[in-house]
Motif scaffolding. Structure first.
Motif, PDB file in Angstrom:
ATOM      1  N   LEU A 145      67.406 -48.178  68.917  1.00 26.33           N
ATOM      2  CA  LEU A 145      67.183 -47.829  67.513  1.00 26.33           C
ATOM      3  C   LEU A 145      66.406 -46.529  67.347  1.00 26.33           C
ATOM      4  CD1 LEU A 145      66.336 -51.299  65.907  1.00 26.33           C
ATOM      5  CD2 LEU A 145      68.408 -49.928  65.581  1.00 26.33           C
ATOM      6  N   GLU A 146      65.680 -46.099  68.375  1.00 23.35           N
ATOM      7  CA  GLU A 146      64.842 -44.903  68.241  1.00 23.35           C
ATOM      8  C   GLU A 146      65.649 -43.619  68.086  1.00 23.35           C
ATOM      9  OE1 GLU A 146      62.250 -44.938  71.566  1.00 23.35           O
ATOM     10  OE2 GLU A 146      60.755 -46.241  70.607  1.00 23.35           O
ATOM     11  N   VAL A 147      66.954 -43.656  68.312  1.00 27.04           N
ATOM     12  CA  VAL A 147      67.764 -42.451  68.107  1.00 27.04           C
ATOM     13  C   VAL A 147      68.027 -42.230  66.624  1.00 27.04           C
ATOM     14  CG1 VAL A 147      68.858 -42.759  70.350  1.00 27.04           C
ATOM     15  CG2 VAL A 147      69.987 -43.654  68.313  1.00 27.04           C
ATOM     16  N   LEU A 148      67.834 -43.253  65.787  1.00 30.39           N
ATOM     17  CA  LEU A 148      68.117 -43.130  64.367  1.00 30.39           C
ATOM     18  C   LEU A 148      67.038 -42.308  63.671  1.00 30.39           C
ATOM     19  CD1 LEU A 148      69.223 -46.777  63.494  1.00 30.39           C
ATOM     20  CD2 LEU A 148      70.688 -44.799  63.908  1.00 30.39           C
ATOM     21  N   PRO A 149      67.420 -41.478  62.699  1.00 32.21           N
ATOM     22  CA  PRO A 149      66.405 -40.773  61.903  1.00 32.21           C
ATOM     23  C   PRO A 149      65.496 -41.753  61.175  1.00 32.21           C
ATOM     24  CG  PRO A 149      68.593 -39.824  61.570  1.00 32.21           C
ATOM     25  CD  PRO A 149      68.787 -41.097  62.347  1.00 32.21           C
ATOM     26  N   GLU A 150      64.369 -41.253  60.729  1.00 34.63           N
ATOM     27  CA  GLU A 150      63.358 -42.132  60.126  1.00 34.63           C
ATOM     28  C   GLU A 150      63.899 -42.854  58.902  1.00 34.63           C
ATOM     29  OE1 GLU A 150      58.779 -41.827  58.362  1.00 34.63           O
ATOM     30  OE2 GLU A 150      59.792 -40.068  59.221  1.00 34.63           O
ATOM     31  N   GLY A 151      64.759 -42.199  58.124  1.00 31.92           N
ATOM     32  CA  GLY A 151      65.299 -42.827  56.920  1.00 31.92           C
ATOM     33  C   GLY A 151      66.185 -44.008  57.216  1.00 31.92           C
ATOM     34  N   LEU A 152      66.816 -44.037  58.401  1.00 34.36           N
ATOM     35  CA  LEU A 152      67.672 -45.146  58.780  1.00 34.36           C
ATOM     36  C   LEU A 152      66.934 -46.200  59.598  1.00 34.36           C
ATOM     37  CD1 LEU A 152      70.889 -43.194  59.899  1.00 34.36           C
ATOM     38  CD2 LEU A 152      70.388 -44.181  57.655  1.00 34.36           C
ATOM     39  N   LEU A 153      65.858 -45.800  60.238  1.00 29.13           N
ATOM     40  CA  LEU A 153      65.146 -46.714  61.137  1.00 29.13           C
ATOM     41  C   LEU A 153      64.253 -47.704  60.397  1.00 29.13           C
ATOM     42  CD1 LEU A 153      64.508 -47.459  64.076  1.00 29.13           C
ATOM     43  CD2 LEU A 153      62.727 -45.693  64.056  1.00 29.13           C
ATOM     44  N   LYS A 154      63.826 -47.330  59.204  1.00 31.24           N
ATOM     45  CA  LYS A 154      62.880 -48.172  58.464  1.00 31.24           C
ATOM     46  C   LYS A 154      63.506 -49.526  58.127  1.00 31.24           C
ATOM     47  CE  LYS A 154      59.858 -48.123  54.442  1.00 31.24           C
ATOM     48  NZ  LYS A 154      59.442 -47.369  53.233  1.00 31.24           N
ATOM     49  N   ASP A 155      62.777 -50.616  58.428  1.00 30.76           N
ATOM     50  CA  ASP A 155      63.192 -52.000  58.138  1.00 30.76           C
ATOM     51  C   ASP A 155      64.538 -52.347  58.769  1.00 30.76           C
ATOM     52  OD1 ASP A 155      60.879 -52.306  56.603  1.00 30.76           O
ATOM     53  OD2 ASP A 155      61.871 -51.600  54.782  1.00 30.76           O
ATOM     54  N   THR A 156      64.822 -51.787  59.943  1.00 28.48           N
ATOM     55  CA  THR A 156      66.075 -52.068  60.641  1.00 28.48           C
ATOM     56  C   THR A 156      65.767 -52.862  61.904  1.00 28.48           C
ATOM     57  OG1 THR A 156      67.075 -50.031  59.811  1.00 28.48           O
ATOM     58  CG2 THR A 156      68.115 -51.054  61.721  1.00 28.48           C
ATOM     59  N   THR A 157      66.555 -53.887  62.131  1.00 30.28           N
ATOM     60  CA  THR A 157      66.384 -54.709  63.333  1.00 30.28           C
ATOM     61  C   THR A 157      67.697 -54.761  64.111  1.00 30.28           C
ATOM     62  OG1 THR A 157      66.958 -56.720  62.107  1.00 30.28           O
ATOM     63  CG2 THR A 157      64.619 -56.146  62.261  1.00 30.28           C
ATOM     64  N   LEU A 158      67.562 -54.905  65.427  1.00 37.92           N
ATOM     65  CA  LEU A 158      68.721 -55.020  66.303  1.00 37.92           C
ATOM     66  C   LEU A 158      68.601 -56.342  67.055  1.00 37.92           C
ATOM     67  CD1 LEU A 158      71.221 -53.314  67.056  1.00 37.92           C
ATOM     68  CD2 LEU A 158      69.979 -52.558  69.086  1.00 37.92           C
ATOM     69  N   ILE A 159      69.531 -57.251  66.789  1.00 42.47           N
ATOM     70  CA  ILE A 159      69.491 -58.587  67.386  1.00 42.47           C
ATOM     71  C   ILE A 159      70.313 -58.577  68.667  1.00 42.47           C
ATOM     72  CG2 ILE A 159      69.982 -61.033  66.996  1.00 42.47           C
ATOM     73  CD1 ILE A 159      69.842 -60.396  63.977  1.00 42.47           C
ATOM     74  N   GLU A 160      69.711 -59.055  69.774  1.00 39.23           N
ATOM     75  CA  GLU A 160      70.367 -59.031  71.082  1.00 39.23           C
ATOM     76  C   GLU A 160      70.650 -60.457  71.546  1.00 39.23           C
ATOM     77  OE1 GLU A 160      68.247 -56.120  73.753  1.00 39.23           O
ATOM     78  OE2 GLU A 160      66.773 -56.236  72.116  1.00 39.23           O
ATOM     79  N   ARG A 161      71.861 -60.693  72.001  1.00 39.50           N
ATOM     80  CA  ARG A 161      72.226 -61.983  72.580  1.00 39.50           C
ATOM     81  C   ARG A 161      72.380 -61.840  74.089  1.00 39.50           C
ATOM     82  NH1 ARG A 161      76.900 -64.336  68.467  1.00 39.50           N
ATOM     83  NH2 ARG A 161      75.684 -64.144  66.524  1.00 39.50           N
ATOM     84  N   GLU A 162      72.318 -62.925  74.780  1.00 40.68           N
ATOM     85  CA  GLU A 162      72.455 -62.918  76.236  1.00 40.68           C
ATOM     86  C   GLU A 162      73.787 -63.541  76.641  1.00 40.68           C
ATOM     87  OE1 GLU A 162      69.159 -64.880  77.972  1.00 40.68           O
ATOM     88  OE2 GLU A 162      67.669 -63.412  77.295  1.00 40.68           O
TER      89      GLU A 162
END
Length: 411
Positions: A145-162
């Motif tokens: 997620l750190e590649v996203l600009p600040e405007g897109l990164l705010k309140d964004t989550t990435l859910i990972e499954r195994e």
């Protein structure tokens, strides 16, 4: 002696003109080739380095996607520079790496639909196959997620499954989408700022649109990378994901600048492209002509003299200029004839006690005896009758010839 002469010829032939010309031509062509290659080196790179971009043929790259789209008749553009206004109707696809800075994405100006594919896999080059990679593990959700600009990164989550699972997709309204495919460690995106576009059967978004910027983000790259296209179901799903974002009939633009494949502007490149290409060819032709003139020039280079000469040379030049300005060159014919007469009389040993008429008669007898083309008396009359600079030059030439005929054997 014969052996020495052969050795001398061999030594002199080592640097023959033909050899030097060949060496010079090869050197010039090699230098020109190096310059051209250096100017266009970014575009000459194959890009098959195992990276996560559209030039990479690795499983984690996207090299197969533009090939698939072109085969289906979809216009594809691989962009290496600044986007123009003509591309605003196209779908822009960004494939940032983990090392990509958010500012680099912010610097890309595009008013049409934009898709950002988040990086997923940590890969290492395969030593046995050039361009192949071995996947080691997945990046953490935070790193992706750190590649996203600040405007897109705010309140964004990435859910990972195994683990590996078969994933079936649908639209938020329940319509089936694509084909079920096998995905390793599925990732989905969430947050209040995102509108789901394509979701799993459980309702988790794998493709979402930001409410404010209208930018699309694909949470899992395995839906579009080369490994996803190895099956027919994966290829159909990948095409559906592109078609749902691409405006009808518009091209798909894949960005390469985030991976260092941008087309840089340089003075050398400008000189090799229109409209300055003509100037470059003219300068090259002038250089060739200058080299040819230097090669065929007769005699040593002439030293540049002073604009205003000094000493006797200056006095003679100034006197000649005054005579030329007064247009009295032809009056110098008679005095020149007297100077030639004195020089000849001294060389042939004429008696010094002779008067002018006697000396003239003496020189005429010597002229007839030696078989000269003319006598001095005739030349003197012609000098007195000179009316133009042309007459002066003609009689001066005849006096010089007469001088040579009488004095050559005595010098």
């Amino acid at each position: 002696m014969a052996r020495m002469s052969r050795t001398s010829r061999a030594a002199s032939g080592a640097f023959s003109p033909v050899t030097m010309i060949v060496v010079l031509v090869v050197g010039v062509l090699a230098l020109a080739g190096v310059g051209i290659l250096s100017a266009y080196s970014p575009e000459l790179k194959s890009g098959n380095d195992g990276g996560g971009h559209v030039l990479s043929k690795a499983s984690t790259g996207f090299g197969a996607l533009p090939v698939l789209l072109r085969s289906l008749g979809v216009p594809v553009v691989l962009n290496r520079g600044v986007l123009t206004d003509a591309s605003d109707d196209s779908l822009l696809v960004l494939t940032p790496a983990v090392q990509t800075k958010p500012e680099q994405i912010d610097d890309i100006i595009h008013y049409g639909p934009t898709l950002i594919i988040l990086p997923k896999w940590v890969a290492a080059p395969d030593a046995n196959h050039e361009g192949w990679v071995r996947t080691l593990n997945a990046y953490s959700g935070k790193s992706s997620l750190e590649v996203l600009p600040e405007g897109l990164l705010k309140d964004t989550t990435l859910i990972e499954r195994e683990g590996r699972a078969t994933v079936s997709l649908r639209r938020p309204n329940g319509t089936s989408f694509g084909k079920p495919i096998q995905i390793e460690a599925l990732r989905t995106i969430g947050g209040d700022a995102w509108i789901p576009v394509v979701v799993t059967q459980q309702g988790d978004a794998i493709l979402a649109m930001h409410r404010e910027t209208r930018t699309y983000v694909l949470a899992d790259s395995d839906f579009l990378d080369t490994s996803a296209l190895k099956s027919l179901a994966g290829a159909r799903t990948a095409v559906d994901l592109i078609e749902i974002l691409r405006p009808d009939g518009s091209p798909v633009v894949f960005d390469l600048t985030l991976h260092g494949f941008q087309r840089t502007r340089s003075l050398l490149r400008l000189m090799l492209e229109p409209p300055l290409l003509g100037l470059t060819l003219v300068l090259a032709a002038l250089a060739v002509l200058a080299g040819f003139q230097a090669a065929v020039r007769f005699g040593p280079a002439r030293d540049h003299a002073r604009i205003i000469a000094l000493g006797k040379r200056g006095l003679a030049d100034n006197t000649a200029a005054l005579v030329r300005l007064a247009k009295r060159e032809h009056h110098m014919a008679a005095p020149y004839a007297l100077l030639v007469r004195a020089a000849v009389a001294r060389v042939i040993g004429a008696p010094r006690s002779l008067s002018d008429d006697e000396l003239n008669a003496f020189l005429d007898r010597v002229s007839r005896t030696t078989g000269a083309h003319s006598t001095y008396s005739a030349l003197a009359e012609r000098a007195k009758a000179a009316k133009t600079p042309g007459d002066l030059m003609q009689v001066a030439g005849d006096l010089y010839r007469w001088n040579q005929e009488l004095t050559r054997a005595r010098q």
